[in-house]
Design a protein around this motif. Structure first.
Motif, mmCIF file in Angstrom:
data_model
loop_
_atom_site.group_PDB
_atom_site.id
_atom_site.type_symbol
_atom_site.label_atom_id
_atom_site.label_comp_id
_atom_site.label_asym_id
_atom_site.label_seq_id
_atom_site.Cartn_x
_atom_site.Cartn_y
_atom_site.Cartn_z
ATOM 1 N N LEU A 196 -48.013 74.445 47.922
ATOM 2 C CA LEU A 196 -48.471 75.228 49.052
ATOM 3 C C LEU A 196 -47.513 75.105 50.066
ATOM 4 N N PRO A 197 -47.618 75.870 51.325
ATOM 5 C CA PRO A 197 -46.421 75.923 52.214
ATOM 6 C C PRO A 197 -46.412 74.654 53.004
ATOM 7 N N THR A 198 -47.573 73.994 53.106
ATOM 8 C CA THR A 198 -47.834 72.688 54.191
ATOM 9 C C THR A 198 -48.105 71.439 53.306
ATOM 10 N N ARG A 199 -47.960 70.321 54.181
ATOM 11 C CA ARG A 199 -47.992 69.083 53.397
ATOM 12 C C ARG A 199 -49.586 68.947 53.227
ATOM 13 N N LEU A 200 -50.516 69.367 54.329
ATOM 14 C CA LEU A 200 -51.786 69.261 54.182
ATOM 15 C C LEU A 200 -52.370 69.954 52.994
ATOM 16 N N TYR A 256 -59.038 74.759 58.061
ATOM 17 C CA TYR A 256 -58.427 74.211 56.705
ATOM 18 C C TYR A 256 -57.552 75.056 56.220
ATOM 19 N N HIS A 257 -57.954 76.367 55.963
ATOM 20 C CA HIS A 257 -57.144 77.603 55.231
ATOM 21 C C HIS A 257 -56.081 77.717 56.007
ATOM 22 N N LEU A 258 -56.096 77.725 57.418
ATOM 23 C CA LEU A 258 -54.735 78.072 58.215
ATOM 24 C C LEU A 258 -53.882 76.801 57.949
#
Length: 306
Positions: free
Chosen positions: A129-133, A72-74
């Motif tokens: 944060l960088p990602t959509r997730l 998840y963190h990645l």
């Protein structure tokens, strides 16, 4: 005894759905399609083959389940390479600003679409944060704090303890759906790598390469579905926070104040007490809300709230 059995079977069902099923599919495809292409045409038959299949499935599912936090963190963007994270964050900020602008101009359907899309983002630019997730999960985690001053992450287990059974079950089911697609991503990634590794020595290299191509095509689809299911998870957390606050306050020996502004202050100071310890500021702010003390004037959240 019945409640214990129900809890165990419910947790087992979620584990099977989220982590075991992707392992079964991926290991099965590798054994049936790819393994016979290796030198000697390896085939797993009989009890030995069944045992090897079961061991591989169980091992992969348990390993991925217990390392899900790393996964998840990645994919949220916390631990990805900094250069990539910075580039993705810039793109995310541009998209966020455009969506914000679209909520104030354009046609009605366009504004409605932008408003709905923004539910998958935190409330402020600094929280992105960088990602959509990552943004979808942060928006979900910040719902209680932004609406009521209640940090649902800090009080997660307390909320689960006082919530109604149906609401609590919904949060588990929504989490299992996200876990399923996250598990699918990592299993498909493993299948992709394994097929690429064995393709040079395969009797028909196109077979493992074809499987690798299919796995590569399915990974973005699984990621997309993971993000979408975070939206359903968010609604379950929303229901948990909205309906369980009174019971949580009672369990903490607190009385809900008569106004939402005072409630925000109470939950802010209560969450801060848990996170930062019993400082005089937080204790004095919570004293008026203790059961039997009556509700007095709250201490407003300080600039530390940001």
């Amino acid at each position: 005894m019945g409640d214990l059995f129900k809890a165990i079977t419910s947790g087992l069902a979620q584990f099977v759905y989220a982590w075991l099923m992707p392992s079964v599919v991926v290991v099965g495809v590798f054994i049936v399609v790819v393994l016979p292409q290796l030198p000697g045409g390896i085939l797993l038959e009989g009890l030995g083959g069944v045992g090897a299949f079961a061991l591989a499935v169980f091992t992969l599912s348990v390993i991925f389940a217990y390392t899900s936090r790393v996964m998840y963190h990645l994919l949220e963007g916390y631990t990805m390479p900094r250069c990539l994270a910075r580039r993705l964050l810039r793109r995310t900020r541009r998209r966020y600003v455009r969506l914000r602008a679209r909520t104030h101009r354009g046609s009605g359907p366009d504004r409605a679409f932008a408003t709905e899309a923004l539910m998958a983002y935190p409330d402020t630019l600094d929280e992105l944060l960088p990602t959509r997730l990552g943004n979808a999960l942060r928006a979900m985690e910040g719902y209680g704090r932004s609406r009521y001053g209640l940090d649902s992450q800090t009080y997660w287990y307390e909320l689960q303890a006082v919530a109604g059974e149906r609401v609590r079950q919904q949060t588990h089911e929504a989490r299992a759906a996200v876990d399923f697609f996250m598990s699918s991503i990592v299993h498909l990634g493993l299948l992709l790598v394994a097929c690429l590794v064995v393709s040079p020595v395969a009797q028909v290299p196109l077979v493992p390469l074809g499987v690798a191509l299919i796995a590569a095509m399915l990974i973005p689809a699984a990621y997309q579905q993971a993000v979408r299911n975070v939206g359903e998870w968010r609604f379950s957390i929303q229901a948990l926070v909205n309906t369980s606050r009174p019971a949580l306050a009672e369990a903490l020996a607190l009385t809900l104040p008569s106004t939402y502004a005072e409630e925000r202050s109470m939950w802010y100071n209560s969450s801060a007490l848990v996170l930062h310890g019993p400082t005089d500021e937080y204790l004095s702010a919570l004293d008026p809300y203790r059961i039997g003390q009556g509700v007095g004037a709250p201490v407003s959240p300080t600039s530390a709230d940001g």
